[in-house]
Design a protein around this motif. Sequence first.
Motif, PDB file in Angstrom:
ATOM      1  N   TRP A  64       0.819  -1.214   0.000  1.00 44.60           N
ATOM      2  CA  TRP A  64       0.000   0.000   0.000  1.00 44.60           C
ATOM      3  C   TRP A  64       0.853   1.265   0.000  1.00 44.60           C
ATOM      4  O   TRP A  64       0.426   2.299  -0.526  1.00 44.60           O
ATOM      5  CB  TRP A  64      -0.930   0.005   1.210  1.00 44.60           C
ATOM      6  CG  TRP A  64      -2.053  -0.966   1.098  1.00 44.60           C
ATOM      7  CD1 TRP A  64      -2.037  -2.289   1.415  1.00 44.60           C
ATOM      8  CD2 TRP A  64      -3.362  -0.703   0.592  1.00 44.60           C
ATOM      9  NE1 TRP A  64      -3.253  -2.869   1.149  1.00 44.60           N
ATOM     10  CE2 TRP A  64      -4.088  -1.915   0.647  1.00 44.60           C
ATOM     11  CE3 TRP A  64      -3.986   0.444   0.104  1.00 44.60           C
ATOM     12  CZ2 TRP A  64      -5.416  -2.005   0.228  1.00 44.60           C
ATOM     13  CZ3 TRP A  64      -5.312   0.359  -0.307  1.00 44.60           C
ATOM     14  CH2 TRP A  64      -6.007  -0.868  -0.250  1.00 44.60           C
ATOM     15  N   LEU A  65       2.012   1.193   0.613  1.00 48.16           N
ATOM     16  CA  LEU A  65       2.882   2.359   0.721  1.00 48.16           C
ATOM     17  C   LEU A  65       4.288   2.008   0.235  1.00 48.16           C
ATOM     18  O   LEU A  65       4.678   0.843   0.220  1.00 48.16           O
ATOM     19  CB  LEU A  65       2.964   2.834   2.180  1.00 48.16           C
ATOM     20  CG  LEU A  65       1.661   3.315   2.826  1.00 48.16           C
ATOM     21  CD1 LEU A  65       1.883   3.616   4.297  1.00 48.16           C
ATOM     22  CD2 LEU A  65       1.098   4.533   2.101  1.00 48.16           C
ATOM     23  N   VAL A  66       5.013   3.044  -0.142  1.00 43.76           N
ATOM     24  CA  VAL A  66       6.412   2.900  -0.538  1.00 43.76           C
ATOM     25  C   VAL A  66       7.228   3.861   0.324  1.00 43.76           C
ATOM     26  O   VAL A  66       6.962   5.070   0.333  1.00 43.76           O
ATOM     27  CB  VAL A  66       6.619   3.231  -2.027  1.00 43.76           C
ATOM     28  CG1 VAL A  66       8.100   3.161  -2.384  1.00 43.76           C
ATOM     29  CG2 VAL A  66       5.810   2.280  -2.901  1.00 43.76           C
ATOM     30  N   VAL A  67       8.171   3.316   1.073  1.00 42.93           N
ATOM     31  CA  VAL A  67       9.015   4.147   1.931  1.00 42.93           C
ATOM     32  C   VAL A  67      10.317   4.442   1.183  1.00 42.93           C
ATOM     33  O   VAL A  67      11.065   3.531   0.838  1.00 42.93           O
ATOM     34  CB  VAL A  67       9.313   3.437   3.268  1.00 42.93           C
ATOM     35  CG1 VAL A  67      10.234   4.306   4.127  1.00 42.93           C
ATOM     36  CG2 VAL A  67       8.017   3.137   4.014  1.00 42.93           C
ATOM     37  N   ARG A  68      10.564   5.716   0.941  1.00 41.18           N
ATOM     38  CA  ARG A  68      11.793   6.143   0.260  1.00 41.18           C
ATOM     39  C   ARG A  68      12.627   6.898   1.278  1.00 41.18           C
ATOM     40  O   ARG A  68      12.317   8.038   1.634  1.00 41.18           O
ATOM     41  CB  ARG A  68      11.462   7.033  -0.938  1.00 41.18           C
ATOM     42  CG  ARG A  68      10.617   6.327  -1.994  1.00 41.18           C
ATOM     43  CD  ARG A  68      10.153   7.275  -3.074  1.00 41.18           C
ATOM     44  NE  ARG A  68       9.214   6.629  -3.987  1.00 41.18           N
ATOM     45  CZ  ARG A  68       8.382   7.287  -4.799  1.00 41.18           C
ATOM     46  NH1 ARG A  68       8.396   8.616  -4.809  1.00 41.18           N
ATOM     47  NH2 ARG A  68       7.561   6.624  -5.582  1.00 41.18           N
ATOM     48  N   HIS A  69      13.650   6.240   1.765  1.00 43.19           N
ATOM     49  CA  HIS A  69      14.475   6.823   2.812  1.00 43.19           C
ATOM     50  C   HIS A  69      15.104   8.128   2.332  1.00 43.19           C
ATOM     51  O   HIS A  69      15.711   8.195   1.275  1.00 43.19           O
ATOM     52  CB  HIS A  69      15.547   5.827   3.243  1.00 43.19           C
ATOM     53  CG  HIS A  69      14.972   4.584   3.856  1.00 43.19           C
ATOM     54  ND1 HIS A  69      14.368   4.586   5.095  1.00 43.19           N
ATOM     55  CD2 HIS A  69      14.868   3.321   3.387  1.00 43.19           C
ATOM     56  CE1 HIS A  69      13.936   3.373   5.372  1.00 43.19           C
ATOM     57  NE2 HIS A  69      14.229   2.577   4.353  1.00 43.19           N
ATOM     58  N   GLY A  70      14.903   9.165   3.128  1.00 42.25           N
ATOM     59  CA  GLY A  70      15.400  10.479   2.774  1.00 42.25           C
ATOM     60  C   GLY A  70      14.388  11.324   2.045  1.00 42.25           C
ATOM     61  O   GLY A  70      14.562  12.546   1.928  1.00 42.25           O
ATOM     62  N   SER A  71      13.320  10.675   1.545  1.00 45.03           N
ATOM     63  CA  SER A  71      12.293  11.411   0.799  1.00 45.03           C
ATOM     64  C   SER A  71      10.933  11.385   1.482  1.00 45.03           C
ATOM     65  O   SER A  71      10.160  12.338   1.374  1.00 45.03           O
ATOM     66  CB  SER A  71      12.148  10.838  -0.618  1.00 45.03           C
ATOM     67  OG  SER A  71      13.369  10.952  -1.324  1.00 45.03           O
ATOM     68  N   GLY A  72      10.607  10.288   2.152  1.00 39.58           N
ATOM     69  CA  GLY A  72       9.313  10.185   2.811  1.00 39.58           C
ATOM     70  C   GLY A  72       8.589   8.915   2.444  1.00 39.58           C
ATOM     71  O   GLY A  72       9.147   8.004   1.828  1.00 39.58           O
ATOM     72  N   THR A  73       7.316   8.862   2.800  1.00 42.42           N
ATOM     73  CA  THR A  73       6.460   7.697   2.542  1.00 42.42           C
ATOM     74  C   THR A  73       5.391   8.094   1.545  1.00 42.42           C
ATOM     75  O   THR A  73       4.710   9.118   1.720  1.00 42.42           O
ATOM     76  CB  THR A  73       5.813   7.206   3.846  1.00 42.42           C
ATOM     77  OG1 THR A  73       6.840   6.846   4.772  1.00 42.42           O
ATOM     78  CG2 THR A  73       4.919   6.010   3.590  1.00 42.42           C
ATOM     79  N   PHE A  74       5.208   7.275   0.507  1.00 48.89           N
ATOM     80  CA  PHE A  74       4.301   7.599  -0.587  1.00 48.89           C
ATOM     81  C   PHE A  74       3.281   6.482  -0.786  1.00 48.89           C
ATOM     82  O   PHE A  74       3.580   5.305  -0.540  1.00 48.89           O
ATOM     83  CB  PHE A  74       5.087   7.806  -1.889  1.00 48.89           C
ATOM     84  CG  PHE A  74       6.061   8.942  -1.833  1.00 48.89           C
ATOM     85  CD1 PHE A  74       5.741  10.172  -2.378  1.00 48.89           C
ATOM     86  CD2 PHE A  74       7.299   8.779  -1.231  1.00 48.89           C
ATOM     87  CE1 PHE A  74       6.647  11.229  -2.326  1.00 48.89           C
ATOM     88  CE2 PHE A  74       8.212   9.825  -1.169  1.00 48.89           C
ATOM     89  CZ  PHE A  74       7.884  11.059  -1.713  1.00 48.89           C
ATOM     90  N   VAL A  75       2.095   6.866  -1.259  1.00 50.08           N
ATOM     91  CA  VAL A  75       1.095   5.872  -1.626  1.00 50.08           C
ATOM     92  C   VAL A  75       1.591   5.135  -2.860  1.00 50.08           C
ATOM     93  O   VAL A  75       2.107   5.752  -3.803  1.00 50.08           O
ATOM     94  CB  VAL A  75      -0.266   6.540  -1.918  1.00 50.08           C
ATOM     95  CG1 VAL A  75      -1.295   5.501  -2.384  1.00 50.08           C
ATOM     96  CG2 VAL A  75      -0.772   7.259  -0.680  1.00 50.08           C
ATOM     97  N   ALA A  76       1.485   3.824  -2.854  1.00 51.44           N
ATOM     98  CA  ALA A  76       1.941   3.023  -3.997  1.00 51.44           C
ATOM     99  C   ALA A  76       1.196   3.443  -5.252  1.00 51.44           C
ATOM    100  O   ALA A  76       0.036   3.871  -5.208  1.00 51.44           O
ATOM    101  CB  ALA A  76       1.711   1.544  -3.719  1.00 51.44           C
ATOM    102  N   ASP A  77       1.860   3.293  -6.371  1.00 51.40           N
ATOM    103  CA  ASP A  77       1.285   3.718  -7.649  1.00 51.40           C
ATOM    104  C   ASP A  77       1.288   2.547  -8.629  1.00 51.40           C
ATOM    105  O   ASP A  77       2.305   2.248  -9.252  1.00 51.40           O
ATOM    106  CB  ASP A  77       2.104   4.886  -8.200  1.00 51.40           C
ATOM    107  CG  ASP A  77       1.479   5.492  -9.454  1.00 51.40           C
ATOM    108  OD1 ASP A  77       0.278   5.230  -9.690  1.00 51.40           O
ATOM    109  OD2 ASP A  77       2.184   6.211 -10.183  1.00 51.40           O
TER     110      ASP A  77
END
Length: 234
Positions: A64-77
Amino acid sequence: MTKSPGLRHGPVVPQLESLLRERIRQGRWKSGERLPSEVRLAAELGVGRSTVREAVRLLAHDGWLVVRHGSGTFVADPPPSAGEDGDLRGLLRRARVLEAFEVRRALEVEAARLAAARIRPEDVEELRALLHGRQERLGGDPAAFVDADLGFHRAVVDLAGNAVLSGLYATVQPVLRAALVELVVHETDLPDMSYAHADLLTALAHGDADGAIAATVEHLDAVITLVRSGEGGR
């Protein structure tokens, strides 16, 4: 700290995970959109940052989510659709925590019975080391203690020598971990079941299936009673 009106008394991580998933479904955050920061979500929902972090971890694990270290947490696309959410792991995470603990009880009781008949001397020493690690972490960091505790129980399950049983336990384990961390953090009357763990190890070392079952039941029934009271008897 006051909980969000949408969260009930009891283990918070599974509830928060469900709440965040529902917000994504409702379009509160679109595909590819960045979620508010951990600090902001914790303040908005009236929970601790560690609770937000664990719920996000579970949602990321389920796609459901994608965690990008240094950028934040995003809703999966795109995020998973409702039709893709029917796997056993997803069902368990949406189920009441009590039901997961009831499944745990069934699995660990059978595992204790089988392990008592199949355990070897070297296995006993490994379990003793794992139990020692658990006891060293008692009263310390909740997540580290829970990981050590579940590591001990997972080892007992694996000693049962049944791949299906081990696989089922691995599926249940994430929701158990989240709930146990919450219990350790927030429950002031959490009983110390160290003696039951020691009794389990002793019974296994002597090949005593009845004793191993009794120790497992005593431990897990105490936890289930606590979880049941936290869920309002439901």
